[in-house]
Design an enzyme around this catalytic site. Structure first.
Site, PDB file in Angstrom:
ATOM      1  N   THR A 141       5.677   4.548  -2.507  1.00  0.00           N
ATOM      2  CA  THR A 141       4.504   4.899  -1.712  1.00  0.00           C
ATOM      3  C   THR A 141       3.894   6.174  -2.266  1.00  0.00           C
ATOM      4  O   THR A 141       4.617   7.128  -2.578  1.00  0.00           O
ATOM      5  CB  THR A 141       4.772   5.092  -0.191  1.00  0.00           C
ATOM      6  OG1 THR A 141       3.636   5.724   0.404  1.00  0.00           O
ATOM      7  CG2 THR A 141       5.988   5.937   0.128  1.00  0.00           C
ATOM      8  N   ASP A 143       2.340   8.091  -0.491  1.00  0.00           N
ATOM      9  CA  ASP A 143       2.418   9.067   0.605  1.00  0.00           C
ATOM     10  C   ASP A 143       3.657   9.963   0.516  1.00  0.00           C
ATOM     11  O   ASP A 143       3.698  11.013   1.148  1.00  0.00           O
ATOM     12  CB  ASP A 143       2.422   8.351   1.965  1.00  0.00           C
ATOM     13  CG  ASP A 143       1.151   7.574   2.216  1.00  0.00           C
ATOM     14  OD1 ASP A 143       0.198   7.714   1.426  1.00  0.00           O
ATOM     15  OD2 ASP A 143       1.113   6.807   3.193  1.00  0.00           O
TER      16      ASP A 143
HETATM   17  O1  F6P Z   1       0.184   3.215   1.455  1.00  0.00           O
HETATM   18  C1  F6P Z   1      -0.200   4.243   2.230  1.00  0.00           C
HETATM   19  C2  F6P Z   1      -1.647   4.502   2.136  1.00  0.00           C
HETATM   20  O2  F6P Z   1      -1.981   4.749   0.838  1.00  0.00           O
HETATM   21  C3  F6P Z   1      -2.078   5.623   3.072  1.00  0.00           C
HETATM   22  O3  F6P Z   1      -2.082   6.868   2.459  1.00  0.00           O
HETATM   23  C4  F6P Z   1      -3.431   5.206   3.502  1.00  0.00           C
HETATM   24  O4  F6P Z   1      -3.734   5.676   4.774  1.00  0.00           O
HETATM   25  C5  F6P Z   1      -3.312   3.724   3.505  1.00  0.00           C
HETATM   26  O5  F6P Z   1      -2.383   3.381   2.522  1.00  0.00           O
HETATM   27  C6  F6P Z   1      -4.595   3.000   3.247  1.00  0.00           C
HETATM   28  O6  F6P Z   1      -4.335   1.659   3.213  1.00  0.00           O
HETATM   29  P1  F6P Z   1      -5.404   0.506   3.139  1.00  0.00           P
HETATM   30  O7  F6P Z   1      -5.717   0.305   1.700  1.00  0.00           O
HETATM   31  O8  F6P Z   1      -4.713  -0.659   3.750  1.00  0.00           O
HETATM   32  O9  F6P Z   1      -6.583   0.972   3.906  1.00  0.00           O
END
Ligand code: F6P
Length: 415
Positions: A141, A143
């Protein structure tokens, strides 16, 4: 390994997730797996029997190298919350009958904290029913919010992209002079963890001042104080650059992005789509201070920027993929591979496995003492932690001036 392996990718993509896929594939084959299947769109696709034989896509050493340099989930991803087996035994029977049909010895899932929930539930069910398939989690991740691992593959490359972009934004912001100054607000992903937003500090060095302020989601956001700080900075400089996390919240618990938009999308894990923090704050500052403002949402670019990938990150991602296949082969199940840091300088790390029950659905945030007392910057401890993770480059394989990727399997986008 004597039978087959199946691997899936889940959650938000990264620039390194395919390197882990390559690591799983390579180690599984080296250890004797007959076939390595890839789930299309993770467990959600598997439930619809959507999978492929990876050997039909990774045929040469060059393909392995291309896969390591290809951003986003090669197999497609999902954000699917597996019900508990008390709620829906049928789903489990279906998954395990597919695994039996494919003669699966090891099920490896590359994902973040929500995805580890899938490994936890499937491994528990296997124990309960005496099923022999091993279930192993492979961390991923941008994050960087998984517990029990020093850091997560994907984070280093995103941090490198963010630090670099921040530096370029700061440089650009000083070019033109505006009568009342310019305020640039840069929004960074990371949900409730500030690791990525804090990484904007990497732009700071002998040749760059770095961002003026950094707002992490770990600290309650005070909009009046924010305005006062910017007002003061505008008295000293022509341009002010601020990093804000997409996940900053006001004292009443509301995300700042919710103040300015009516996006109500919520995923299967109950996570709201966070977007629009910078846009809201830029409008607010323009209205309050009458200066020029610019909102920059790094959005998808920060997790797909494989042309700026960190060499350490891509290598470790490959390593954890291999360690996941090895762990399953050695009989582990219900575990996730973790990265352990032995030293910062020289940077040394290794892998181990940890009980996935202690990792699933949890969130690791930036420690309070790695954030300055006033809550608007990160400390030297933070920099010492992130710095080794962005080191080294992985040169893209350029064709006609553009990075070459491993071609997405057509099964992925055909209905
Ligand atoms: O994987 C986590 C993340 O990158 C977060 O930082 C972010 O809020 C989210 O994914 C965004 O995801 P999506 O592409 O589903 O909007």
């Amino acid at each position: 390994m004597k039978r087959n392996v199946i691997v899936g990718q889940s959650g938000g993509p990264t620039a390194a997730i395919n390197s882990s896929l390559a690591g799983v594939y390579r180690t599984a084959i080296d250890r004797g797996a007959k076939k390595v299947y890839g789930m299309l769109h993770g467990i959600q696709g598997l439930l619809n029997e959507k999978y492929l034989d990876l050997s039909e896509h990774i045929k040469t050493e060059l393909d392995v190298e291309l896969l390591k340099r290809t951003p986003a989930a090669f197999l497609g991803s999902c954000r699917y919350k597996l019900p508990s087996f008390h709620e829906d035994i049928g789903t489990y029977e279906r998954i395990f009958s597919i695994l039996d049909k494919l003669d699966i010895e090891a099920f490896i899932y590359i994902g973040g904290n929500d995805s580890m929930d899938t490994i936890k539930k499937l491994s528990d069910y296997a124990v309960l029913t005496g099923h022999t398939t091993k279930f192993i989690g492979c961390p991923k991740t941008i994050d960087n919010d998984l517990t029990l691992t020093d850091h997560t593959p994907g984070f280093g490359s995103a941090a490198k992209y963010i630090g670099t972009s921040m530096k370029e934004i700061i440089r650009d912001s000083f070019c033109l002079e505006y009568p009342r100054g310019l305020v640039t607000i840069v929004e960074v992903m990371g949900r409730n963890a500030g690791w990525l937003t804090g990484s904007t500090v990497l732009s700071k060095g002998e040749d760059c001042e770095g961002p003026d302020l950094i707002y992490l989601p770990e600290i309650t956001f005070d909009i009046q104080n924010f305005k006062e700080r910017i007002e003061k900075l505008l008295k000293e400089k022509t341009s002010v650059v601020v990093a804000v996390s997409e996940g900053i919240r006001t004292a009443d618990g509301r995300y700042v992005c919710e103040l300015g938009n009516d996006i109500n999308f919520v995923d299967a894990f109950g996570h709201k789509q966070l977007s629009g923090t910078a846009a809201y704050l830029a409008k607010f500052i323009a209205a309050e201070l009458g200066c020029k403002t610019r909102a920059i949402e790094l959005s998808t670019l920060q997790r797909a920027g494989s042309h700026l990938a960190s060499r350490i990150d891509i290598l470790e991602a490959f390593q954890v993929g291999g360690a996941a296949a090895k762990a399953a082969d050695e009989g582990d199940s219900g575990q996730m591979v973790v990265l352990q840091r032995f030293s910062d300088d020289p940077y040394q790390s290794g892998t181990a496995v940890r009980d996935v029950h202690k990792i699933a659905n949890d969130e690791k945030c930036v420690p309070r003492n790695w954030i300055t007392k006033d809550g608007t910057y990160v400390t030297q401890e933070f920099i010492t932690y992130v710095d080794p993770l962005v080191q080294g480059d992985v040169a893209p394989i350029m064709v006609s001036g553009i990075p070459r990727h491993l071609y997405t399997p057509k099964e992925l986008y055909r209905k």
